[in-house]
Scaffold this motif. Structure first.
Motif, short mmCIF file in Angstrom:
data_model
loop_
_atom_site.label_atom_id
_atom_site.label_comp_id
_atom_site.label_asym_id
_atom_site.label_seq_id
_atom_site.Cartn_x
_atom_site.Cartn_y
_atom_site.Cartn_z
N ALA A 130 0.87 -1.18 0.00
CA ALA A 130 0.00 0.00 0.00
C ALA A 130 0.91 1.23 0.00
CB ALA A 130 -0.91 0.01 1.23
N ASP A 131 0.33 2.39 -0.21
CA ASP A 131 1.06 3.63 -0.03
C ASP A 131 1.10 3.97 1.45
OD1 ASP A 131 1.43 3.89 -2.79
OD2 ASP A 131 -0.39 5.09 -3.04
N HIS A 132 2.23 4.49 1.91
CA HIS A 132 2.40 4.77 3.33
C HIS A 132 3.05 6.14 3.50
CE1 HIS A 132 1.69 0.52 4.50
NE2 HIS A 132 2.32 0.24 3.38
N SER A 133 2.99 6.63 4.74
CA SER A 133 3.76 7.81 5.11
C SER A 133 4.57 7.51 6.36
CB SER A 133 2.85 9.02 5.35
OG SER A 133 2.05 8.83 6.50
N LEU A 134 5.79 8.08 6.39
CA LEU A 134 6.64 8.04 7.58
C LEU A 134 6.81 9.47 8.06
CD1 LEU A 134 9.55 5.64 6.45
CD2 LEU A 134 7.43 5.03 7.62
N SER A 135 6.41 9.74 9.30
CA SER A 135 6.55 11.09 9.84
C SER A 135 7.28 11.01 11.17
CB SER A 135 5.19 11.76 10.00
OG SER A 135 4.35 11.00 10.86
N GLY A 136 7.79 12.17 11.61
CA GLY A 136 8.58 12.21 12.83
C GLY A 136 10.06 12.08 12.53
N THR A 137 10.88 12.60 13.42
CA THR A 137 12.33 12.64 13.20
C THR A 137 13.05 11.53 13.96
OG1 THR A 137 12.56 14.26 15.00
CG2 THR A 137 12.33 15.12 12.77
N GLY A 138 12.39 10.38 14.08
CA GLY A 138 12.97 9.28 14.83
C GLY A 138 14.01 8.50 14.07
N THR A 139 14.55 7.48 14.75
CA THR A 139 15.57 6.60 14.20
C THR A 139 14.98 5.22 13.97
OG1 THR A 139 17.32 7.81 15.36
CG2 THR A 139 17.83 5.56 14.65
N TYR A 140 15.37 4.59 12.87
CA TYR A 140 14.86 3.28 12.50
C TYR A 140 15.98 2.25 12.47
CZ TYR A 140 10.57 5.58 10.89
OH TYR A 140 9.39 6.29 10.83
N GLY A 141 15.57 0.98 12.73
CA GLY A 141 16.44 -0.16 12.46
C GLY A 141 16.19 -0.63 11.05
N ASN A 142 15.73 -1.87 10.88
CA ASN A 142 15.42 -2.40 9.55
C ASN A 142 14.06 -1.91 9.08
OD1 ASN A 142 17.80 -3.98 9.68
ND2 ASN A 142 16.70 -5.63 10.72
N ILE A 143 13.99 -1.54 7.80
CA ILE A 143 12.72 -1.19 7.17
C ILE A 143 12.62 -1.96 5.86
CG2 ILE A 143 11.29 0.63 6.18
CD1 ILE A 143 12.70 2.64 7.88
N THR A 144 11.46 -2.60 5.64
CA THR A 144 11.21 -3.31 4.38
C THR A 144 10.08 -2.62 3.65
OG1 THR A 144 11.93 -5.43 5.31
CG2 THR A 144 10.56 -5.51 3.34
N LEU A 145 10.32 -2.32 2.36
CA LEU A 145 9.32 -1.69 1.51
C LEU A 145 8.77 -2.73 0.55
CD1 LEU A 145 11.22 1.63 0.67
CD2 LEU A 145 9.67 1.17 2.58
N SER A 146 7.50 -3.06 0.70
CA SER A 146 6.88 -4.12 -0.10
C SER A 146 5.79 -3.53 -1.00
CB SER A 146 6.25 -5.18 0.82
OG SER A 146 7.20 -5.70 1.72
N GLY A 147 5.39 -4.32 -2.00
CA GLY A 147 4.28 -3.92 -2.85
C GLY A 147 4.69 -3.66 -4.28
N THR A 148 3.71 -3.36 -5.08
CA THR A 148 3.91 -3.12 -6.51
C THR A 148 3.42 -1.73 -6.85
OG1 THR A 148 3.57 -5.48 -6.98
CG2 THR A 148 3.36 -3.94 -8.83
N THR A 149 4.34 -0.93 -7.43
CA THR A 149 4.04 0.46 -7.83
C THR A 149 3.46 1.23 -6.65
OG1 THR A 149 3.48 -0.49 -10.00
CG2 THR A 149 3.13 1.85 -9.73
N ARG A 150 4.21 1.25 -5.58
CA ARG A 150 3.80 1.94 -4.36
C ARG A 150 4.77 3.07 -4.03
NH1 ARG A 150 -1.47 0.75 -3.63
NH2 ARG A 150 -1.84 -1.52 -3.47
N THR A 151 4.29 4.00 -3.20
CA THR A 151 5.12 5.11 -2.74
C THR A 151 5.02 5.23 -1.23
OG1 THR A 151 4.79 6.35 -4.80
CG2 THR A 151 5.54 7.60 -2.88
N THR A 152 6.15 5.31 -0.57
CA THR A 152 6.21 5.64 0.85
C THR A 152 6.79 7.04 0.96
OG1 THR A 152 6.42 3.35 1.61
CG2 THR A 152 7.25 5.07 3.07
N THR A 153 6.01 7.94 1.54
CA THR A 153 6.38 9.36 1.59
C THR A 153 6.93 9.70 2.98
OG1 THR A 153 4.64 9.90 -0.01
CG2 THR A 153 5.55 11.71 1.29
N VAL A 154 8.11 10.29 2.99
CA VAL A 154 8.77 10.67 4.24
C VAL A 154 8.49 12.15 4.50
CG1 VAL A 154 10.98 10.86 5.43
CG2 VAL A 154 10.54 8.92 3.91
N GLY A 155 8.00 12.46 5.70
CA GLY A 155 7.61 13.83 6.00
C GLY A 155 8.59 14.61 6.84
#
Length: 461
Positions: A130-155
């Motif tokens: 699905a399309d997702h958003s990531l917001s906040g100035t936090g720190t991440y460990g592992n992130i996996t981006l799944s899906g077909t023709t999707r966009t994850t927007t960082v704010g």
């Protein structure tokens, strides 16, 4: 009732045990163990302990909204099963250690805290198809981006210390937000391109920390749908430091042949902390960037405010592969592009020699502040304005590679200027337009310590 239930701990002991929230909020300040059935309905489950908390996941566990809001300490996951968040994941404060568990999120992620992954590439936050958003100035460990023709927007500006895994055809769109990869961070995936990359706005930085050792790291970046990655393969480096990469979808402002025989693409690399670093650098451009005879291209490298070497570096551009490759170079903090040799002749600095208009050649000298008049005004060149000179811009679209402002630069109501990197202690004067707007030039003013003067309105925008 509609009040949240607060528990010091929750254990769902076995397959015959069920805990149904009935859609009500649930606050857990201690441990959580699920070996049976946890039914979230449409509730919010919050882990809010003030110390260490354990989440033991021994059965499929699906939260609706999951919140971490800890005043101190870490929530550490373990067990044999994975976690699903059917709506949003919110990390407000504290630390979430995934313990190798995969946390699949269907909705969006807000992270103002810390997410860690004990093992690079094992577990982590996985974003569903699905399309997702990531917001906040936090720190991440592992992130996996799944899906077909999707966009994850960082704010917001974020840091990734684990693996960023492009398992699907997904664009991570960071816009104008900074993205930083830690020393151990990796990027995995294959078949990157215009629909599978880190999409960034022009002149926005993506940074990687490099350890005091060798490391081969590719920044899979691009603008819009143009995939223009940068590979930085350090064969020598004796001190921990960073490399920041920025990409631009325009010709380099210091290319200076009238024939337009250069790429409409360039990259800038900035470094901190590296010592004795030697690297192979590779830059990939797209067909639409090419102007002139690509087979005659050389690499143009800007160090300071001039081409180094003048005329460019030959035998470094593979036209069929749209690839610029510099092998065994110690010149890493620089700006890079490609074009025909004539584009990379020595660059003149324009010095103000008198008070006058920007567009008038006699205002300038390419020798010194006291030199003979130039034959033309500056256009994309380094510019220096002396402390006792007032230069007035009378037309839109003034352009300089850099500006050292010692005197006064009067912009009036003109617009669409770009002065590159601006330094100095002088004065920039801007007047309100008929729409009552003050229009700033597109400049990096982080090193400018002078004065901005606003005229023509006491209530401008």
């Amino acid at each position: 009732h509609d009040q949240a239930l607060s528990l010091s701990g929750l254990t769902i002991a076995d397959a015959n045990s069920t805990f149904d929230t009935n859609g009500l909020g649930l606050n857990i300040s201690g441990g959580f163990t699920n070996a049976g059935t946890f039914t979230a309905n449409s509730n919010t489950t919050t882990f809010n302990g003030s110390g260490a908390q354990a989440g033991t996941i021994n059965a499929a566990t699906s939260f609706h909204d999951l919140v971490l809001n800890k005043s101190a300490g870490t929530l550490t996951l373990s067990g044999t099963n994975e976690v699903t968040v059917s709506n949003d994941l919110t990390l407000t404060s504290g630390t979430l250690e995934d313990g190798g568990r995969t946390i699949t999120v269907t909705g969006n992620v807000t992270n103002s805290a810390t997410h860690t992954s004990g093992t690079i590439g094992a577990g982590g936050i996985s974003l569903s198809d699905a399309d997702h958003s990531l917001s906040g100035t936090g720190t991440y460990g592992n992130i996996t981006l799944s899906g077909t023709t999707r966009t994850t927007t960082v704010g917001d500006a974020i840091t990734i210390n684990g693996d960023l895994d492009f398992t699907g055809t997904v664009v991570l769109d960071i816009g104008s937000n900074a993205l930083t990869f830690g020393s151990d961070a990796t990027i995995t995936g294959s078949s990157f391109g215009g629909t599978k990359m880190i999409r960034t706005a022009a002149n926005n930085g993506v940074t990687k920390t490099f350890p005091a050792s060798t490391l081969d790291f590719t920044f899979p970046i691009g603008i819009n749908t143009d995939y223009t990655p940068v590979r930085t393969n350090l064969s020598t480096n004796t001190n921990t430091g960073t490399i920041e990469v920025r990409t631009f979808d325009e010709r380099h402002p210091l290319t200076n042949d009238a024939g337009d025989t250069e790429l409409t693409r360039y990259w800038t690399l900035a470094t901190t902390g590296l010592s004795g670093a030697v690297a192979t650098l590779e830059f990939t451009y797209v067909d639409a960037d090419v102007q002139g005879a690509e087979s005659n291209y050389v690499t143009g490298t800007v160090v300071g405010a001039d081409w180094s070497p003048a005329g460019g570096t030959g035998s470094t551009v593979t036209a069929g592969s749209n690839l610029i490759s510099l092998t065994g170079t110690s010149t890493i903090a620089a700006e890079f592009t490609a074009g025909e040799t004539a584009e990379f002749s020595a660059v003149s600095t324009y010095f103000s020699r008198t008070t006058g208009d920007w567009e008038t050649a006699s205002t300038w000298s390419t020798v010194s502040h006291d030199g003979v008049a130039a034959s033309s005004p500056p256009n994309g060149h380094p510019v220096e304005i002396r402390s006792d000179h007032i230069v007035t811009v009378t037309s839109d679209n003034a352009n300089a590679f850099s500006l050292v402002l010692g005197g006064t630069l009067t912009l009036g109501t003109t617009i669409n200027h770009d002065f590159g990197t601006m330094t100095g202690t002088g004065t920039m004067s801007i007047s309100a337009t008929t729409n009552n707007n003050f229009n700033f030039p597109a400049s990096d003013i982080s090193g400018y310590t002078g004065t901005h003067e606003f005229t023509g309105s006491t209530n401008g925008n």
